[in-house]
Scaffold this motif. Structure first.
Motif, PDB file in Angstrom:
ATOM      1  N   ILE A  80       0.879  -1.177   0.000  1.00 13.78           N
ATOM      2  CA  ILE A  80       0.000   0.000   0.000  1.00 13.78           C
ATOM      3  C   ILE A  80       0.911   1.220   0.000  1.00 13.78           C
ATOM      4  CG2 ILE A  80      -1.870   1.216   1.160  1.00 13.78           C
ATOM      5  CD1 ILE A  80      -2.676  -1.394   2.492  1.00 13.78           C
ATOM      6  N   THR A  81       0.915   1.933  -1.096  1.00 10.96           N
ATOM      7  CA  THR A  81       1.836   3.072  -1.219  1.00 10.96           C
ATOM      8  C   THR A  81       1.256   4.282  -0.483  1.00 10.96           C
ATOM      9  OG1 THR A  81       0.933   4.035  -3.217  1.00 10.96           O
ATOM     10  CG2 THR A  81       2.475   2.229  -3.502  1.00 10.96           C
ATOM     11  N   ARG A  82       2.230   5.092  -0.124  1.00  6.92           N
ATOM     12  CA  ARG A  82       3.661   4.898  -0.329  1.00  6.92           C
ATOM     13  C   ARG A  82       4.337   4.181   0.834  1.00  6.92           C
ATOM     14  NH1 ARG A  82       4.329  11.178  -0.988  1.00  6.92           N
ATOM     15  NH2 ARG A  82       3.002  10.892   0.802  1.00  6.92           N
ATOM     16  N   GLY A  83       3.771   4.320   2.050  1.00  4.55           N
ATOM     17  CA  GLY A  83       4.436   3.815   3.248  1.00  4.55           C
ATOM     18  C   GLY A  83       4.727   2.324   3.213  1.00  4.55           C
ATOM     19  N   GLY A  84       3.891   1.564   2.489  1.00  4.33           N
ATOM     20  CA  GLY A  84       4.082   0.115   2.456  1.00  4.33           C
ATOM     21  C   GLY A  84       5.223  -0.334   1.566  1.00  4.33           C
ATOM     22  N   LEU A  85       5.756   0.607   0.744  1.00  3.40           N
ATOM     23  CA  LEU A  85       6.811   0.205  -0.202  1.00  3.40           C
ATOM     24  C   LEU A  85       8.075  -0.245   0.521  1.00  3.40           C
ATOM     25  CD1 LEU A  85       6.431   3.082  -2.809  1.00  3.40           C
ATOM     26  CD2 LEU A  85       6.107   0.659  -3.288  1.00  3.40           C
ATOM     27  N   VAL A  86       8.425   0.447   1.615  1.00  2.00           N
ATOM     28  CA  VAL A  86       9.683   0.148   2.309  1.00  2.00           C
ATOM     29  C   VAL A  86       9.605  -1.225   2.992  1.00  2.00           C
ATOM     30  CG1 VAL A  86      11.442   1.033   3.863  1.00  2.00           C
ATOM     31  CG2 VAL A  86      10.000   2.632   2.602  1.00  2.00           C
ATOM     32  N   PRO A  87       8.564  -1.487   3.838  1.00  2.00           N
ATOM     33  CA  PRO A  87       8.498  -2.833   4.418  1.00  2.00           C
ATOM     34  C   PRO A  87       8.305  -3.911   3.356  1.00  2.00           C
ATOM     35  CG  PRO A  87       6.529  -1.549   4.990  1.00  2.00           C
ATOM     36  CD  PRO A  87       7.506  -0.595   4.382  1.00  2.00           C
ATOM     37  N   ALA A  88       7.586  -3.605   2.271  1.00  2.00           N
ATOM     38  CA  ALA A  88       7.354  -4.615   1.228  1.00  2.00           C
ATOM     39  C   ALA A  88       8.683  -5.063   0.616  1.00  2.00           C
ATOM     40  CB  ALA A  88       6.433  -4.063   0.145  1.00  2.00           C
ATOM     41  N   ALA A  89       9.608  -4.131   0.417  1.00  2.00           N
ATOM     42  CA  ALA A  89      10.916  -4.477  -0.173  1.00  2.00           C
ATOM     43  C   ALA A  89      11.675  -5.413   0.766  1.00  2.00           C
ATOM     44  CB  ALA A  89      11.726  -3.206  -0.426  1.00  2.00           C
ATOM     45  N   ILE A  90      11.616  -5.125   2.043  1.00  5.16           N
ATOM     46  CA  ILE A  90      12.359  -5.936   3.024  1.00  5.16           C
ATOM     47  C   ILE A  90      11.721  -7.328   3.150  1.00  5.16           C
ATOM     48  CG2 ILE A  90      13.076  -6.094   5.451  1.00  5.16           C
ATOM     49  CD1 ILE A  90      13.077  -2.908   5.350  1.00  5.16           C
ATOM     50  N   VAL A  91      10.411  -7.372   3.249  1.00  2.00           N
ATOM     51  CA  VAL A  91       9.705  -8.655   3.367  1.00  2.00           C
ATOM     52  C   VAL A  91       9.924  -9.490   2.105  1.00  2.00           C
ATOM     53  CG1 VAL A  91       7.394  -9.703   3.530  1.00  2.00           C
ATOM     54  CG2 VAL A  91       7.972  -7.777   4.998  1.00  2.00           C
ATOM     55  N   ALA A  92       9.853  -8.854   0.947  1.00  2.00           N
ATOM     56  CA  ALA A  92      10.030  -9.572  -0.328  1.00  2.00           C
ATOM     57  C   ALA A  92      11.426 -10.183  -0.406  1.00  2.00           C
ATOM     58  CB  ALA A  92       9.819  -8.623  -1.496  1.00  2.00           C
ATOM     59  N   ARG A  93      12.407  -9.440   0.043  1.00  2.00           N
ATOM     60  CA  ARG A  93      13.790  -9.946   0.032  1.00  2.00           C
ATOM     61  C   ARG A  93      13.916 -11.160   0.939  1.00  2.00           C
ATOM     62  NH1 ARG A  93      18.341 -10.947   3.575  1.00  2.00           N
ATOM     63  NH2 ARG A  93      20.131 -10.928   2.191  1.00  2.00           N
ATOM     64  N   GLU A  94      13.339 -11.074   2.126  1.00  2.00           N
ATOM     65  CA  GLU A  94      13.483 -12.160   3.106  1.00  2.00           C
ATOM     66  C   GLU A  94      12.697 -13.400   2.708  1.00  2.00           C
ATOM     67  OE1 GLU A  94      15.680 -12.071   5.345  1.00  2.00           O
ATOM     68  OE2 GLU A  94      16.128  -9.932   5.342  1.00  2.00           O
ATOM     69  N   LEU A  95      11.546 -13.208   2.043  1.00  2.00           N
ATOM     70  CA  LEU A  95      10.716 -14.362   1.693  1.00  2.00           C
ATOM     71  C   LEU A  95      10.965 -14.849   0.266  1.00  2.00           C
ATOM     72  CD1 LEU A  95       7.203 -13.477   3.250  1.00  2.00           C
ATOM     73  CD2 LEU A  95       8.978 -14.967   4.190  1.00  2.00           C
ATOM     74  N   GLY A  96      11.849 -14.162  -0.460  1.00  2.00           N
ATOM     75  CA  GLY A  96      12.164 -14.570  -1.837  1.00  2.00           C
ATOM     76  C   GLY A  96      10.991 -14.368  -2.778  1.00  2.00           C
ATOM     77  N   ILE A  97      10.185 -13.344  -2.525  1.00  2.00           N
ATOM     78  CA  ILE A  97       9.025 -13.062  -3.386  1.00  2.00           C
ATOM     79  C   ILE A  97       9.427 -12.009  -4.428  1.00  2.00           C
ATOM     80  CG2 ILE A  97       6.659 -12.142  -3.453  1.00  2.00           C
ATOM     81  CD1 ILE A  97       6.295 -13.282  -0.616  1.00  2.00           C
ATOM     82  N   ARG A  98       9.154 -12.323  -5.700  1.00  2.00           N
ATOM     83  CA  ARG A  98       9.589 -11.438  -6.794  1.00  2.00           C
ATOM     84  C   ARG A  98       8.432 -10.705  -7.456  1.00  2.00           C
ATOM     85  NH1 ARG A  98      15.314 -11.158  -7.670  1.00  2.00           N
ATOM     86  NH2 ARG A  98      16.157 -12.951  -6.590  1.00  2.00           N
TER      87      ARG A  98
END
Ligand SMILES: O=P(O)(O)OC[C@H]1O[C@H](OP(=O)(O)OP(=O)(O)O)[C@H](O)[C@@H]1O
Ligand SMILES: O=c1[nH]c(=O)c2nc[nH]c2[nH]1
Ligand SMILES: [Mg+2]
Length: 163
Positions: free
Chosen positions: A39-57
């Protein structure tokens, strides 16, 4: 929100990164997820970190604006979820992970939930009014607290508590 929040909860980049990692440990128990919707914009930062940790592309956005600094106005949906990602969620959002930085009154969360009722909704921070809207969060702060995110703040002099 009528009166501006009384208390301040400042969050550093380091703290935010740690809290996002803690959130991901919990989400790892719930997934796997087909895609993340920030959910932009605030969700972009946690989404990047979560995506990296969970391997979601596969990462999509729902673009919503409502706050003018601390005052909330009408919710404005500037962009909905893409057709490809909506298909991955079978129309109801099942298997999709929605990520935001916080839930406050819960208005934003309620709107996004109505778009994808079966999605898993995660936020890093939650205030009491918004808490029932999220499936997973890390830290609760009181309703009269304003969370100051690192991308909105800078180091500055603070006067001593006792003048
Ligand atoms: O639970 P609520 O009371 O609806 O508030 C929570 C929402 O408010 C903030 O977003 P904002 O609308 O300020 O936009 P931004 O993410 O672009 O900063 C925050 O990032 C959440 O998305
Ligand atoms: O930076 C922010 N801090 C908050 O506590 C908040 N609540 C809604 N929107 C918010 N934005
Ligand atoms: Mg937001």
């Amino acid at each position: 929100m009528t009166a501006p929040p009384e208390k301040a909860f400042p969050v550093s980049w380091d703290q935010f990164h740690r809290d996002c990692r803690a959130l991901t440990w919990r989400l790892n128990e719930v997934g796997p997820f087909h895609a993340i919707i920030a959910i932009t914009r605030g969700g972009l930062v946690p989404a990047a970190i979560v995506a990296r940790e969970l391997g979601i592309r596969i990462i999509d956005t729902v673009c919503i604006a409502s706050y003018d600094h601390t005052r909330q106005g009408d919710l404005n949906v500037l962009k909905g979820v893409s057709t490809e990602v909506a298909k991955l969620g079978g129309g109801s959002g099942k298997g999709l992970l929605i990520v935001d930085d916080l839930v406050d009154t819960g208005k934003t969360g309620r709107l996004v939930r109505s778009m994808m009722p079966d999605a898993h909704f995660a936020a890093v921070y939650a205030k009491p009014q918004g808490k029932p809207l999220v499936d997973t969060f890390i830290t609760e702060v009181s309703q009269d607290t304003w969370i100051h995110f690192p991308w909105d703040t800078a180091l500055s002099f603070q006067p001593p508590i006792r003048p």
